[in-house]
Motif scaffolding. Structure first.
Motif, mmCIF file in Angstrom:
data_model
loop_
_atom_site.group_PDB
_atom_site.id
_atom_site.type_symbol
_atom_site.label_atom_id
_atom_site.label_comp_id
_atom_site.label_asym_id
_atom_site.label_seq_id
_atom_site.Cartn_x
_atom_site.Cartn_y
_atom_site.Cartn_z
ATOM 1 N N ALA A 51 7.227 40.102 13.049
ATOM 2 C CA ALA A 51 8.372 41.015 12.927
ATOM 3 C C ALA A 51 9.587 40.292 12.370
ATOM 4 C CB ALA A 51 8.675 41.627 14.297
ATOM 5 N N GLN A 52 9.840 39.096 12.796
ATOM 6 C CA GLN A 52 11.016 38.356 12.322
ATOM 7 C C GLN A 52 10.896 37.994 10.838
ATOM 8 O OE1 GLN A 52 11.406 35.069 15.025
ATOM 9 N NE2 GLN A 52 12.441 36.306 16.615
ATOM 10 N N ILE A 53 9.699 37.612 10.407
ATOM 11 C CA ILE A 53 9.487 37.271 8.997
ATOM 12 C C ILE A 53 9.732 38.493 8.107
ATOM 13 C CG2 ILE A 53 7.742 36.630 7.297
ATOM 14 C CD1 ILE A 53 6.563 34.771 9.434
ATOM 15 N N LEU A 54 9.176 39.634 8.542
ATOM 16 C CA LEU A 54 9.356 40.853 7.753
ATOM 17 C C LEU A 54 10.804 41.315 7.765
ATOM 18 C CD1 LEU A 54 6.142 42.820 8.785
ATOM 19 C CD2 LEU A 54 6.577 41.602 6.643
ATOM 20 N N ALA A 55 11.496 41.119 8.878
ATOM 21 C CA ALA A 55 12.888 41.557 8.971
ATOM 22 C C ALA A 55 13.790 40.744 8.054
ATOM 23 C CB ALA A 55 13.374 41.465 10.407
ATOM 24 N N ARG A 56 13.370 39.496 7.750
ATOM 25 C CA ARG A 56 14.175 38.670 6.837
ATOM 26 C C ARG A 56 14.020 39.122 5.387
ATOM 27 N NH1 ARG A 56 12.198 34.301 10.036
ATOM 28 N NH2 ARG A 56 10.738 33.776 8.365
ATOM 29 N N ASP A 82 13.951 50.922 6.400
ATOM 30 C CA ASP A 82 15.141 50.353 5.734
ATOM 31 C C ASP A 82 16.130 51.485 5.533
ATOM 32 O OD1 ASP A 82 16.967 48.809 4.492
ATOM 33 O OD2 ASP A 82 15.790 48.479 2.674
ATOM 34 N N ALA A 83 17.277 51.356 6.168
ATOM 35 C CA ALA A 83 18.334 52.390 6.110
ATOM 36 C C ALA A 83 17.783 53.734 6.583
ATOM 37 C CB ALA A 83 18.910 52.510 4.714
ATOM 38 N N GLY A 84 16.965 53.675 7.601
ATOM 39 C CA GLY A 84 16.447 54.896 8.191
ATOM 40 C C GLY A 84 15.240 55.477 7.498
ATOM 41 N N GLU A 85 14.823 54.890 6.368
ATOM 42 C CA GLU A 85 13.670 55.405 5.635
ATOM 43 C C GLU A 85 12.440 54.534 5.910
ATOM 44 O OE1 GLU A 85 13.459 58.104 3.817
ATOM 45 O OE2 GLU A 85 15.573 58.624 4.164
ATOM 46 N N LEU A 86 11.271 55.158 6.125
ATOM 47 C CA LEU A 86 10.027 54.430 6.356
ATOM 48 C C LEU A 86 9.553 53.839 5.046
ATOM 49 C CD1 LEU A 86 7.779 53.653 8.331
ATOM 50 C CD2 LEU A 86 6.592 55.786 7.684
ATOM 51 N N GLU A 87 9.683 52.561 4.916
ATOM 52 C CA GLU A 87 9.317 51.870 3.703
ATOM 53 C C GLU A 87 7.823 51.511 3.680
ATOM 54 O OE1 GLU A 87 11.084 51.165 1.019
ATOM 55 O OE2 GLU A 87 12.891 52.113 1.819
ATOM 56 N N TYR A 88 7.269 51.202 4.877
ATOM 57 C CA TYR A 88 5.871 50.757 4.901
ATOM 58 C C TYR A 88 5.252 51.144 6.242
ATOM 59 C CZ TYR A 88 1.768 47.760 5.123
ATOM 60 O OH TYR A 88 0.477 47.298 5.271
ATOM 61 N N ALA A 89 3.979 51.540 6.203
ATOM 62 C CA ALA A 89 3.207 51.834 7.422
ATOM 63 C C ALA A 89 1.767 51.423 7.162
ATOM 64 C CB ALA A 89 3.280 53.311 7.796
ATOM 65 N N ASP A 112 -5.200 55.429 22.292
ATOM 66 C CA ASP A 112 -5.216 53.993 22.595
ATOM 67 C C ASP A 112 -3.845 53.559 23.085
ATOM 68 O OD1 ASP A 112 -7.844 53.775 21.751
ATOM 69 O OD2 ASP A 112 -7.238 53.422 19.653
ATOM 70 N N ARG A 113 -3.864 52.592 24.015
ATOM 71 C CA ARG A 113 -2.591 52.078 24.524
ATOM 72 C C ARG A 113 -2.174 50.903 23.664
ATOM 73 N NH1 ARG A 113 0.140 53.558 28.606
ATOM 74 N NH2 ARG A 113 1.718 52.229 29.602
ATOM 75 N N LEU A 114 -0.936 51.001 23.141
ATOM 76 C CA LEU A 114 -0.413 49.984 22.225
ATOM 77 C C LEU A 114 0.728 49.216 22.869
ATOM 78 C CD1 LEU A 114 -2.073 51.461 20.058
ATOM 79 C CD2 LEU A 114 -0.118 51.220 18.517
ATOM 80 N N ARG A 115 0.845 47.954 22.458
ATOM 81 C CA ARG A 115 2.017 47.149 22.796
ATOM 82 C C ARG A 115 2.793 46.969 21.514
ATOM 83 N NH1 ARG A 115 4.126 44.209 26.805
ATOM 84 N NH2 ARG A 115 5.098 42.173 26.444
ATOM 85 N N ILE A 116 4.068 47.325 21.557
ATOM 86 C CA ILE A 116 4.904 47.339 20.358
ATOM 87 C C ILE A 116 6.046 46.355 20.513
ATOM 88 C CG2 ILE A 116 6.383 48.775 18.890
ATOM 89 C CD1 ILE A 116 4.815 51.203 19.874
ATOM 90 N N TYR A 117 6.321 45.644 19.419
ATOM 91 C CA TYR A 117 7.514 44.801 19.384
ATOM 92 C C TYR A 117 8.398 45.293 18.251
ATOM 93 C CZ TYR A 117 10.750 40.944 18.874
ATOM 94 O OH TYR A 117 11.894 40.208 18.773
ATOM 95 N N THR A 118 9.685 45.476 18.537
ATOM 96 C CA THR A 118 10.642 45.977 17.549
ATOM 97 C C THR A 118 11.676 44.899 17.259
ATOM 98 O OG1 THR A 118 10.366 48.246 18.382
ATOM 99 C CG2 THR A 118 12.331 47.788 17.034
ATOM 100 N N GLU A 119 11.889 44.634 15.948
ATOM 101 C CA GLU A 119 12.902 43.672 15.489
ATOM 102 C C GLU A 119 13.895 44.461 14.622
ATOM 103 O OE1 GLU A 119 14.762 39.941 15.009
ATOM 104 O OE2 GLU A 119 13.043 40.421 16.290
ATOM 105 N N MET A 124 17.550 47.003 8.590
ATOM 106 C CA MET A 124 16.104 46.773 8.574
ATOM 107 C C MET A 124 15.551 46.830 10.004
ATOM 108 S SD MET A 124 13.444 46.064 6.648
ATOM 109 C CE MET A 124 14.073 45.259 5.150
ATOM 110 N N GLN A 125 14.520 47.625 10.204
ATOM 111 C CA GLN A 125 13.848 47.717 11.501
ATOM 112 C C GLN A 125 12.350 47.553 11.278
ATOM 113 O OE1 GLN A 125 14.859 51.030 14.011
ATOM 114 N NE2 GLN A 125 13.002 50.823 15.248
ATOM 115 N N VAL A 126 11.765 46.587 11.998
ATOM 116 C CA VAL A 126 10.336 46.301 11.873
ATOM 117 C C VAL A 126 9.669 46.508 13.239
ATOM 118 C CG1 VAL A 126 8.581 44.589 11.315
ATOM 119 C CG2 VAL A 126 10.754 44.622 10.047
#
Length: 427
Positions: A51-56, A82-89, A112-119, A124-126
């Motif tokens: 997440a940190q690499i992508l956020a950079r 990015d700026a509220g728009e979904l750039e990638y999924a 399925d139960r997921l574990r999510i990390y948000t940066e 930019m939000q990853v």
């Protein structure tokens, strides 16, 4: 007799095996739990790094890890805004809910139960997600793979334990083999050299038992030898007397032959009685009781009083002080009976037999006594002093000495102030 016997080796192996299994089981469970926890920490760390690499803003094509479309065992769900728009999924058919705050969270996605990390970095939000079930499976496989070396170590320990137990019990095996090879009558002591301290008491007790058995066997052999030797003469005499009875023509000769035979039978019976008494005294192993010598002797002297009176002998008990004796009453009676028998037998009419009780017991008489040179020999079995009157067996003093030893006393012969012999029983 092997009824109810069990294998000490097998029991030791079972106990040690159970202890090792318990210890290794606890260690394996703890290791398994630690590996699972560490795997979870590693997976979380990977999610944070991605997440940190992508956020950079690094190149997504070079930075993106395996995603759900790669078909690997453990993949990531990735979503980038990015700026509220979904750039990638990584999987647009199953989008993770957008998180308002940075950090870890858990949610359900397509069952399925997921574990999510948000940066979050500016606009930019990853979000990086992983299936918790898949994470657990991977962590479990890693933990189980790490357990194989532990199982090998456990198996090696069990083998080593079995070898150690076998080597430790080898002295017992050697002891059993040595005893099994012995023939009847072989009572040599066991070799103690090189024997473990734990087995030494068993070997010492076995050696003590063998020594007692050796003495018992020797006494038995001696008894059989003595009986065969001493019974040969009276039995031969009885056969001759029986032949004389058969050949006697006159009533007078017949009566004399019968009387001689009766005396011979009495002598043989007395000899057998003495032999049996001697054997019993030698074989006895009684601990005995504590008793008063004077009170025990009084009824015995009352028993001999008529015999002494018939022979014209005065029999007296002189108790100077009480004397306590510990031992077998039967052994004490055997000593005193033989001493009184001898004293009354060899004391002439008008004589005196006295029993003195003080710190020791003395049986004194006014008879002819025994020369000092003969006093040691008269304790030998079947020895009778040359010129001795009567038809004794020569066993009386041997029996008395054996019985005295069982009482922890010593029997000595010395001159008496009455002019005859003094038999002294001293503790």
């Amino acid at each position: 007799m092997k009824s109810g016997a069990y294998s000490l080796r097998l029991r030791l192996l079972m106990l040690l095996g159970a202890l090792l299994t318990l210890g290794l089981g606890v260690q394996a469970a703890l290791s398994y739990k630690v590996l699972l926890d560490e795997s979870e920490e590693i997976f979380d760390y990977q999610m944070v790094q991605v997440a940190q690499i992508l956020a950079r803003g690094d190149d997504l094509a070079e930075t993106l890890p395996r995603t759900r479309e790669d078909g690997e065992d453990l993949q990531f769900y990735l979503q980038v805004w990015d700026a509220g728009e979904l750039e990638y999924a990584s999987d647009r058919r199953n989008l993770m809910p957008r998180q308002a705050q940075a950090g870890f969270a858990e949610t359900l996605l397509a069952g399925d139960r997921l574990r999510i990390y948000t940066e979050i970095d500016g606009d930019m939000q990853v979000q990086v997600g992983q299936d918790l079930g898949e994470r657990y499976e991977v962590a479990r496989e890693v933990a189980l793979e790490s357990a194989w070396p532990m199982l090998l170590v456990a198996f090696s320990i069990v083998l080593a334990t079995a070898l150690i137990v076998t080597l430790a019990l080898r002295p017992l095996t050697r002891l059993q083999a040595e005893l099994a090879l012995r023939k009847p009558g072989e009572m040599m002591p066991l070799e103690m050299r090189g024997m473990p301290a734990e087995i030494v008491p068993l070997a010492e007790a076995t050696n003590a038992l063998m020594a007692r058995m050796e003495r018992a066997y020797e006494q038995q052999r001696q008894f059989v030898s003595d009986a065969a030797h001493e019974l040969r003469t009276p039995l031969t005499a009885l056969l001759l007397q029986n032949e004389a009875i058969r050949q006697a023509d006159e009533p007078t000769a017949l009566n004399e032959a019968i009387a001689e035979q009766r005396q011979g039978i009495q002598r043989a019976a007395r000899l057998v009685e003495q032999l049996l008494l001697l054997a019993r005294q030698e074989a006895t192993g009684e601990d005995g009781t504590d008793f008063d010598a004077g009170k025990t002797l009084k009824p015995l002297l009352e028993e001999y009083a008529p015999l002494a009176a018939k022979a014209g002998i005065r029999l007296a008990l002189i108790e100077q002080q009480p004397l306590r004796v510990r031992g077998s009453l039967a052994a004490f009676a055997a000593v005193m009976r033989n001493l009184l028998d001898n004293a009354i037998k060899y004391t002439p009419a008008g004589g005196v037999v006295e029993v003195h009780i003080a710190t020791d017991i003395r049986v004194e008489d006014s008879g002819p006594g025994i020369p000092e040179t003969e006093r040691a020999r008269v304790f030998d079995r079947f020895y009778r002093m040359p010129g001795s009157p009567g038809q004794g067996s020569g066993l009386g003093l041997a029996i008395a000495q054996t019985a005295a030893a069982s009482l922890g006393a010593q029997l000595h012969l010395q001159s008496s102030a009455l002019g005859g012999l003094a038999a002294v029983l001293k503790w």
